[in-house]
Structures are given as C-alpha cells and as structure tokens.
Design a protein around this motif. Structure first.
Motif, PDB file in Angstrom:
ATOM      1  N   ARG A   2     -22.147   0.429  59.351  1.00 52.11           N
ATOM      2  CA  ARG A   2     -21.058   1.390  59.225  1.00 52.11           C
ATOM      3  C   ARG A   2     -19.754   0.627  58.985  1.00 52.11           C
ATOM      4  NH1 ARG A   2     -19.992   6.743  60.861  1.00 52.11           N
ATOM      5  NH2 ARG A   2     -17.803   7.071  61.395  1.00 52.11           N
ATOM      6  N   CYS A   3     -19.030   1.025  57.942  1.00 54.82           N
ATOM      7  CA  CYS A   3     -17.734   0.404  57.664  1.00 54.82           C
ATOM      8  C   CYS A   3     -16.779   1.483  57.171  1.00 54.82           C
ATOM      9  CB  CYS A   3     -17.861  -0.725  56.649  1.00 54.82           C
ATOM     10  SG  CYS A   3     -18.415  -0.191  55.046  1.00 54.82           S
ATOM     11  N   VAL A   4     -15.494   1.197  57.301  1.00 52.44           N
ATOM     12  CA  VAL A   4     -14.465   2.143  56.878  1.00 52.44           C
ATOM     13  C   VAL A   4     -13.739   1.538  55.678  1.00 52.44           C
ATOM     14  CG1 VAL A   4     -12.357   3.335  57.548  1.00 52.44           C
ATOM     15  CG2 VAL A   4     -14.209   3.067  59.197  1.00 52.44           C
ATOM     16  N   ILE A   5     -13.747   2.275  54.590  1.00 51.14           N
ATOM     17  CA  ILE A   5     -13.040   1.862  53.372  1.00 51.14           C
ATOM     18  C   ILE A   5     -12.177   3.043  52.951  1.00 51.14           C
ATOM     19  CG2 ILE A   5     -13.267   1.161  50.961  1.00 51.14           C
ATOM     20  CD1 ILE A   5     -15.960  -0.099  51.702  1.00 51.14           C
ATOM     21  N   ALA A   6     -10.885   2.804  52.813  1.00 50.93           N
ATOM     22  CA  ALA A   6      -9.911   3.842  52.445  1.00 50.93           C
ATOM     23  C   ALA A   6      -9.968   5.018  53.415  1.00 50.93           C
ATOM     24  CB  ALA A   6     -10.123   4.302  51.009  1.00 50.93           C
ATOM     25  N   ARG A   7     -10.061   4.716  54.698  1.00 48.28           N
ATOM     26  CA  ARG A   7     -10.059   5.701  55.788  1.00 48.28           C
ATOM     27  C   ARG A   7     -11.292   6.606  55.806  1.00 48.28           C
ATOM     28  NH1 ARG A   7      -5.054   6.323  53.447  1.00 48.28           N
ATOM     29  NH2 ARG A   7      -5.612   8.454  52.875  1.00 48.28           N
ATOM     30  N   LEU A  12     -23.383   1.471  54.737  1.00 51.86           N
ATOM     31  CA  LEU A  12     -23.806   0.595  53.654  1.00 51.86           C
ATOM     32  C   LEU A  12     -24.923  -0.320  54.116  1.00 51.86           C
ATOM     33  CD1 LEU A  12     -20.339  -0.505  52.204  1.00 51.86           C
ATOM     34  CD2 LEU A  12     -21.838   1.302  51.367  1.00 51.86           C
ATOM     35  N   THR A  13     -25.869  -0.550  53.218  1.00 51.80           N
ATOM     36  CA  THR A  13     -26.922  -1.534  53.458  1.00 51.80           C
ATOM     37  C   THR A  13     -26.945  -2.473  52.261  1.00 51.80           C
ATOM     38  OG1 THR A  13     -28.620  -0.208  52.375  1.00 51.80           O
ATOM     39  CG2 THR A  13     -28.329   0.123  54.755  1.00 51.80           C
ATOM     40  N   LYS A  14     -27.471  -3.650  52.472  1.00 50.24           N
ATOM     41  CA  LYS A  14     -27.554  -4.615  51.376  1.00 50.24           C
ATOM     42  C   LYS A  14     -28.417  -4.057  50.250  1.00 50.24           C
ATOM     43  CE  LYS A  14     -28.011  -9.477  50.409  1.00 50.24           C
ATOM     44  NZ  LYS A  14     -28.011 -10.804  50.973  1.00 50.24           N
ATOM     45  N   GLY A  15     -29.532  -3.460  50.597  1.00 46.78           N
ATOM     46  CA  GLY A  15     -30.404  -2.860  49.585  1.00 46.78           C
ATOM     47  C   GLY A  15     -29.735  -1.714  48.843  1.00 46.78           C
ATOM     48  N   GLY A  16     -28.939  -0.924  49.552  1.00 51.69           N
ATOM     49  CA  GLY A  16     -28.231   0.177  48.920  1.00 51.69           C
ATOM     50  C   GLY A  16     -27.190  -0.310  47.921  1.00 51.69           C
ATOM     51  N   ALA A  66     -16.479  -5.801  54.004  1.00 54.02           N
ATOM     52  CA  ALA A  66     -17.764  -5.100  54.069  1.00 54.02           C
ATOM     53  C   ALA A  66     -18.863  -5.899  53.371  1.00 54.02           C
ATOM     54  CB  ALA A  66     -17.635  -3.715  53.438  1.00 54.02           C
ATOM     55  N   MET A  67     -18.571  -6.442  52.188  1.00 51.33           N
ATOM     56  CA  MET A  67     -19.590  -7.195  51.440  1.00 51.33           C
ATOM     57  C   MET A  67     -19.966  -8.490  52.167  1.00 51.33           C
ATOM     58  SD  MET A  67     -20.402  -5.314  48.896  1.00 51.33           S
ATOM     59  CE  MET A  67     -19.961  -3.800  49.744  1.00 51.33           C
ATOM     60  N   ALA A  68     -18.987  -9.142  52.778  1.00 48.69           N
ATOM     61  CA  ALA A  68     -19.275 -10.372  53.528  1.00 48.69           C
ATOM     62  C   ALA A  68     -20.153 -10.060  54.739  1.00 48.69           C
ATOM     63  CB  ALA A  68     -17.981 -11.044  53.962  1.00 48.69           C
ATOM     64  N   GLN A  69     -19.893  -8.936  55.418  1.00 48.43           N
ATOM     65  CA  GLN A  69     -20.711  -8.558  56.572  1.00 48.43           C
ATOM     66  C   GLN A  69     -22.138  -8.209  56.167  1.00 48.43           C
ATOM     67  OE1 GLN A  69     -18.552  -5.432  58.545  1.00 48.43           O
ATOM     68  NE2 GLN A  69     -17.202  -6.863  59.624  1.00 48.43           N
ATOM     69  N   LEU A  70     -22.293  -7.737  54.935  1.00 50.94           N
ATOM     70  CA  LEU A  70     -23.642  -7.428  54.444  1.00 50.94           C
ATOM     71  C   LEU A  70     -24.380  -8.675  53.965  1.00 50.94           C
ATOM     72  CD1 LEU A  70     -23.019  -4.100  52.521  1.00 50.94           C
ATOM     73  CD2 LEU A  70     -24.317  -4.394  54.629  1.00 50.94           C
TER      74      LEU A  70
END
Length: 102
Positions: A2-7, A12-16, A66-70
């Motif tokens: 779970r991440c927040v982008i633009a409120r 998100l998952t890596k596969g998604g 978000a991408m780094a965390q994935l």
C-alpha cells in the motif's frame, strides 16, 4: 504494498507494475528513471501508467519511493560536467587552430 501517490492510496505489487508496463514503449529519459525489465522508463511515465493519473498530479519522489520499495532499480540522470572557457581553449588548441589574441 500500500502506498499513497497524489493523496490517493494504491495497492501496488511488483507483478502488477510489470503487467501494467508490458507493451509500453519507453519515452526518452531526461531525468530520473526506473528500470522495469530491461527497459529504462522516465519516472513520470511509470507513475502515469500505474496510477492512471495526470503527470502533474504527483511528484517524481512519490513514484520513486514506491518503485524502490517494490524492488525496482531507480536512477538519477548523471550530471554533465560544465564546459568553461578553459575547456574551449584546450579543445581549440587540440584541433590545431591558431591562438586567439585580444
């Protein structure tokens, strides 16, 4: 994840992300980039495809985090060395042009 982008919250998952970016042609990279598969995408392009939001609605930092965390590789554009007057004079001398007199 779970991440927040633009409120707005996103799951998100890596596969998604891989599935969303499948078949998307990368735009030219002029700033920070994300490596997805073997391709380098601009961060704003990835954010737009994954969130379906306008690029003006989110920052690159939100998407990079978000991408780094994935687990995706995120890169900054290398800074070019400034070219000064001495650099031009040196290049001119290497080409064999006559020295400039003032």
């Amino acid at each position: 994840m779970r991440c927040v982008i633009a409120r707005f919250p996103f799951e998100l998952t890596k596969g998604g992300v891989l599935e969303s970016m499948k078949g998307v042609k990368p735009e030219p990279v002029t700033g920070e980039s994300v490596t997805i598969g073997r391709r380098h995408y601009p961060v704003k392009q990835v954010g737009q495809v994954v969130t379906r939001q306008d690029r003006r609605d989110f920052s690159t930092a939100e998407v990079l985090r978000a991408m780094a965390q994935l687990g995706f590789t995120c890169r900054a554009l290398p800074k070019a060395a400034p070219v000064g007057i001495l650099g031009l004079q040196h290049a001119s001398a290497m080409l064999g042009s006559p020295p400039v007199t003032v």
